[in-house]
Design a protein around this motif. Sequence first.
Motif, short mmCIF file in Angstrom:
data_model
loop_
_atom_site.label_atom_id
_atom_site.label_comp_id
_atom_site.label_asym_id
_atom_site.label_seq_id
_atom_site.Cartn_x
_atom_site.Cartn_y
_atom_site.Cartn_z
N VAL A 190 57.45 -44.70 58.76
CA VAL A 190 57.01 -45.37 60.00
C VAL A 190 55.51 -45.23 60.12
CG1 VAL A 190 57.15 -45.31 62.52
CG2 VAL A 190 59.21 -44.94 61.14
N TYR A 241 54.33 -47.86 68.03
CA TYR A 241 55.58 -47.59 67.30
C TYR A 241 56.24 -46.29 67.77
CZ TYR A 241 53.53 -51.12 64.20
OH TYR A 241 52.98 -52.28 63.71
N ALA A 253 60.12 -45.75 66.99
CA ALA A 253 60.43 -45.57 65.57
C ALA A 253 59.95 -44.19 65.09
CB ALA A 253 59.79 -46.68 64.75
N ALA A 306 61.79 -40.94 63.00
CA ALA A 306 61.34 -40.92 61.60
C ALA A 306 61.46 -39.55 60.95
CB ALA A 306 59.90 -41.40 61.53
#
Lengths: 370, 370, 370, 370
Positions: B151, B158, B161, B165
């Motif tokens: 990611v 982000y 995510a 990760a």
Amino acid sequence: MSNSAAAPRPSHPKEAVRVGIVGASGYGGVQLVRLLSEHPGVQMTYLAGQDSAGKRYGDLYPQLAHAVDLVIQPVDVDQIAASSEVVFLSLPNGLAADLAPPLLAKGCKVLDLSADYRFRNLATYQSWYRMGKTDPHWPSPDYRQANEGSVYGLPELYREAIAQAQLVGCPGCYPTASLLAVAPLLRQGLVELDSLIFDAKSGVSGAGRAAKVGSLFAEVDGSFAAYGVAQHRHTPEIEQACSELAHTPITVQFTPHLVPMVRGIHVTLYATLRDPGLVGEDLLTIYNAFYRQSAWVRVLPRGIYPQTKWVSGTNNCMIGVEVDSRTNRVIVLSVIDNLMKGQAGQAVQCLNIMMGWPETLGLPRLAFYP
Amino acid sequence: MSNSAAAPRPSHPKEAVRVGIVGASGYGGVQLVRLLSEHPGVQMTYLAGQDSAGKRYGDLYPQLAHAVDLVIQPVDVDQIAASSEVVFLSLPNGLAADLAPPLLAKGCKVLDLSADYRFRNLATYQSWYRMGKTDPHWPSPDYRQANEGSVYGLPELYREAIAQAQLVGCPGCYPTASLLAVAPLLRQGLVELDSLIFDAKSGVSGAGRAAKVGSLFAEVDGSFAAYGVAQHRHTPEIEQACSELAHTPITVQFTPHLVPMVRGIHVTLYATLRDPGLVGEDLLTIYNAFYRQSAWVRVLPRGIYPQTKWVSGTNNCMIGVEVDSRTNRVIVLSVIDNLMKGQAGQAVQCLNIMMGWPETLGLPRLAFYP
Amino acid sequence: MSNSAAAPRPSHPKEAVRVGIVGASGYGGVQLVRLLSEHPGVQMTYLAGQDSAGKRYGDLYPQLAHAVDLVIQPVDVDQIAASSEVVFLSLPNGLAADLAPPLLAKGCKVLDLSADYRFRNLATYQSWYRMGKTDPHWPSPDYRQANEGSVYGLPELYREAIAQAQLVGCPGCYPTASLLAVAPLLRQGLVELDSLIFDAKSGVSGAGRAAKVGSLFAEVDGSFAAYGVAQHRHTPEIEQACSELAHTPITVQFTPHLVPMVRGIHVTLYATLRDPGLVGEDLLTIYNAFYRQSAWVRVLPRGIYPQTKWVSGTNNCMIGVEVDSRTNRVIVLSVIDNLMKGQAGQAVQCLNIMMGWPETLGLPRLAFYP
Amino acid sequence: MSNSAAAPRPSHPKEAVRVGIVGASGYGGVQLVRLLSEHPGVQMTYLAGQDSAGKRYGDLYPQLAHAVDLVIQPVDVDQIAASSEVVFLSLPNGLAADLAPPLLAKGCKVLDLSADYRFRNLATYQSWYRMGKTDPHWPSPDYRQANEGSVYGLPELYREAIAQAQLVGCPGCYPTASLLAVAPLLRQGLVELDSLIFDAKSGVSGAGRAAKVGSLFAEVDGSFAAYGVAQHRHTPEIEQACSELAHTPITVQFTPHLVPMVRGIHVTLYATLRDPGLVGEDLLTIYNAFYRQSAWVRVLPRGIYPQTKWVSGTNNCMIGVEVDSRTNRVIVLSVIDNLMKGQAGQAVQCLNIMMGWPETLGLPRLAFYP
């Protein structure tokens, strides 16, 4: 407007020309004093200042006491004109408007370092420099008349007119670096006229020697910032010369930034190419041709980008040119010493031209390094 | 890709997580050491370095000897995994490609500060980072697979995510400042997509602690210059995230410059507005809304422009926004500390998110001033 | 005067102590604001300033607006005492003399960062700080009485007295670095008492945030100079503590210099050894023993000389010791951050001691580097 | 040893003298190139360098490409001697020992900027510069003989000998500033001979252009530190000249420090007065008399202390003198530009003397300011 070489060959000075400096105590003034005290064509006869009148110059600047043995005089037009054939005015904006006309009337040549005589259209000056001021008597007839006869003191663009001028309005520091970067592009019609972006960076001496918190070492050191975004006064000055180069009115984007260093201006110019087929070498050829007659502009080889330090203490402007084929833009990098080619040095370059001397006379060409 | 606030509320750390740092001797590494040695959620268990293995960390950095009592170990995957639940890789580009997969296989979470895991498309990585290299076995299957699961570690874009990760490719310093400047414009579709120009300026620590003539004090001090014009490796990284924000491929202009200061990045972003009716206040409203959930981004009031010093030593990004109605452009000014929000601080911010901790945990918020 | 460890063990703060700062807008004040806003034992309740009263603190310092949400108040003793249990006075010399007594009378503990409460003998203060002033009513009885009860706030020498004090006169920046360098030598009687030379160098922030030409970036950058030779006001402060250490009056040589950097003080101390047989290792043993209880003093290993950057942003003092057997002199090198251990940090260290908290509470120990 | 004015009046150069520079690529070399390329008495005919042979000088230094059109040659004695009447050697210590003798044999005058020809007693050189080296053939007979004929190139003390010399060993930067500070005191017998302490501070360019971590901007900026305490190689050089001034062996204390600036040396000299009745004005009178014939030394008025910036880019040494009646010490403050009066400028000054030209010929006298 021309940079042709039709002018008569320069001749070396026969005897010293007497020059005066009004406003000798700021950073601009002290550069003039340094340059003129070593210039082979002149004799400094008169240093004038409002606040410091009566003091020895060496008391203001002990480091120059051994070289400059003059007492600062009051700003008296008669005395200035009596002692000086040429007068440099290094004063805050607005003062030269009144001072230049009587000096011209008494036969002096005048080089003004302020903004007062840079604009062909005084309405432009008014809207950027006199916001909110409503003096019905401004501009005075004398000022208006003097301004009409003045020449914009950027030799690379107005060399011939400067040679004939009695009054030169010397350019600002940012406009000098910006216009030398953009001139070949506009003269040759290579770029979209609404695409010009001048991202400019300046050392702190551009803010002068005034005691301001924002100029303190502890504030400036280790910091970088923009200022005057979308509203800096040098914008219309750049636009005026750009418009003359392109023969049509141009609006530009100009953003100044403050760099934690004493001297130097770096302009990064972005422009969109009209012809996507042009490559870097093409542009270098054009720039080299444009500045072939200009002793103070150095176009660097491909892939070499100028550092402000490379012109420090000199009257040079160094220029790098790059084309980005991915974006179809030309990026021009231009550096000057803001106090030399951007101020005092350029004024002396204009003096040399006005006197018919070699343009390089008395001006440093080797950078202070390291 | 989302910056919504749907994520579960962060919880404070219960017991210290064991972390290792590979590449602890450079400027990035020493920042990680400083941050992690004071972070309330972690215990530094392993410092690794190729050249300095066997030395005490306090011999490399006497100023930290009283605070960091660790010996630098060789880069041994088994030992790292045995001693660390989370591993930070702070190495030259190309090394994490081989190092991350076995660490992931052994159950470590990995935060990589190099470029190896930043690109969704490894062909882009190859064309900008491995020019001229023709290894037929590159990329290895393990690297390719790890990269597919990685990611991009820019939390403001982000965040969700990252929270899930195992492997985070932390952004470059320039892309961080550039993307935080441009994200609201692209997400809202406010600007012409081919008009993006990022004029970026960085302090010298970005060049790392390698002994190079170009990084010497006597070379850098008092000088300003561009480098990597039209070809800097951070360009494709900016373009990748811009394209995701706009849902269409975007090409940008990116020009880095070197500033004579140790820390800090300043990005000046130029973009042409699609709607000429937008004014500065409109933009500020949009930026404030976009970053309302982002503890580390500060949108400044109208007319206040950020200075790099205002974020020095902190994980903050400060942003100023201006509209130029004359040119119909928006100018965005964005500053970060290149070693903090631009490198080590952002990696720790990602760690906080991965662990479910408050995003601000253990990160300085008050600038080092003056 | 003692640096023994007989004091009761420090206890962590139970609930936040309310503190006020008078003079919060200068460099000293802003350091106090930074430290106290993150200190786990206190709550900042009152910021006062004469010139800036009525403004939000975040308007003075936009970079702190997100962290400090206070409006600057007028300097009103009743209000200060009502809102604060402890008051820091960070004002020009002469003002605390009047301000401290009523605050003490209302039960506040007071830490003064000026010179007003540093001298046991007010005649010394008068002769160095009030030259030419002939106020027959000076000092007021209140001032005199408060001064008699005050303690010199150098914890490494006066820790126990500080723990009992209601009023602490915090040391100057130069005296702090100088006295920590010389104290072991004098306490152990190792050097000729008339041989002490303190060659001191300071960053520019020591001159404060006042707008002075001499503090401009363009004046300071690239320059180094001495000032106040043989007549700097910190001389008698150093002599007072030296004399107490040696139990006999001592006169010292003290020369300050200005370094083109923001923070940091470096003192180079020269002294002639009484015993020519002492070597460097002997001295290091003595220094290490002397400072064993002092969490904020770090004696460096043989051959390692401290850099001001190694303590930047921290409350540390780092000391190197060298013996020159050719000249029979000891040379001691001592560095502090002038705004931390030299000013705000040391005041907070004193607060910790006065409150019975750990001496290190809330104070940075890892240097800002690079 | 004399600074009398009995020498014949200097005459201006008739025709250009051909000069070569060996070691033109370092900071010392580039200063020589700058000075000699503008010096009215010389023509640069030969630039030599080991590593850079074959390159154009303008490729090494793009900022000088417009002014210096020479290709760097190998270090070939025959070629050098064929093209040059005078040779400057600007090389690491140890190389001039072999290079000077054959150049002298071929009739060249040689000015060496290294330490090789500074010491009358080569055993002193050996013990400070060749520790641990045990070459039984050192020194070679040629080197020993050349050294016996060499003159120490400090014009203010050895002007007449320099005028007659074929080989000049130019002083180090620290010794220049130190000796000019102390010379009048020793010549007049005013101070206790065991009391001399030179606390010296230097800009970073003194470390040369070598790529070292310790010279990186990010390491140097914002930091100040001592180095080489009690063991710097310039100590015996200072002691040699001091001993000659006093006609008796002298041991001195010398401590160098690194200042975060590019150029400049500041020496703070402490010495105990033999006669406690002397006051500051007495000392100024003595210093002014001593340096009356020395165009490059400026004794400042009472209470004015020199700043390194005041001599930046010039060959000046500026000196301030203060007496502390409380301690009976004289404090002398001396500044030079380490690359000019401390290196290249002084070498050119020596050249002027050797050629019978005015001592000031071709040397800058106005400081680079701001």
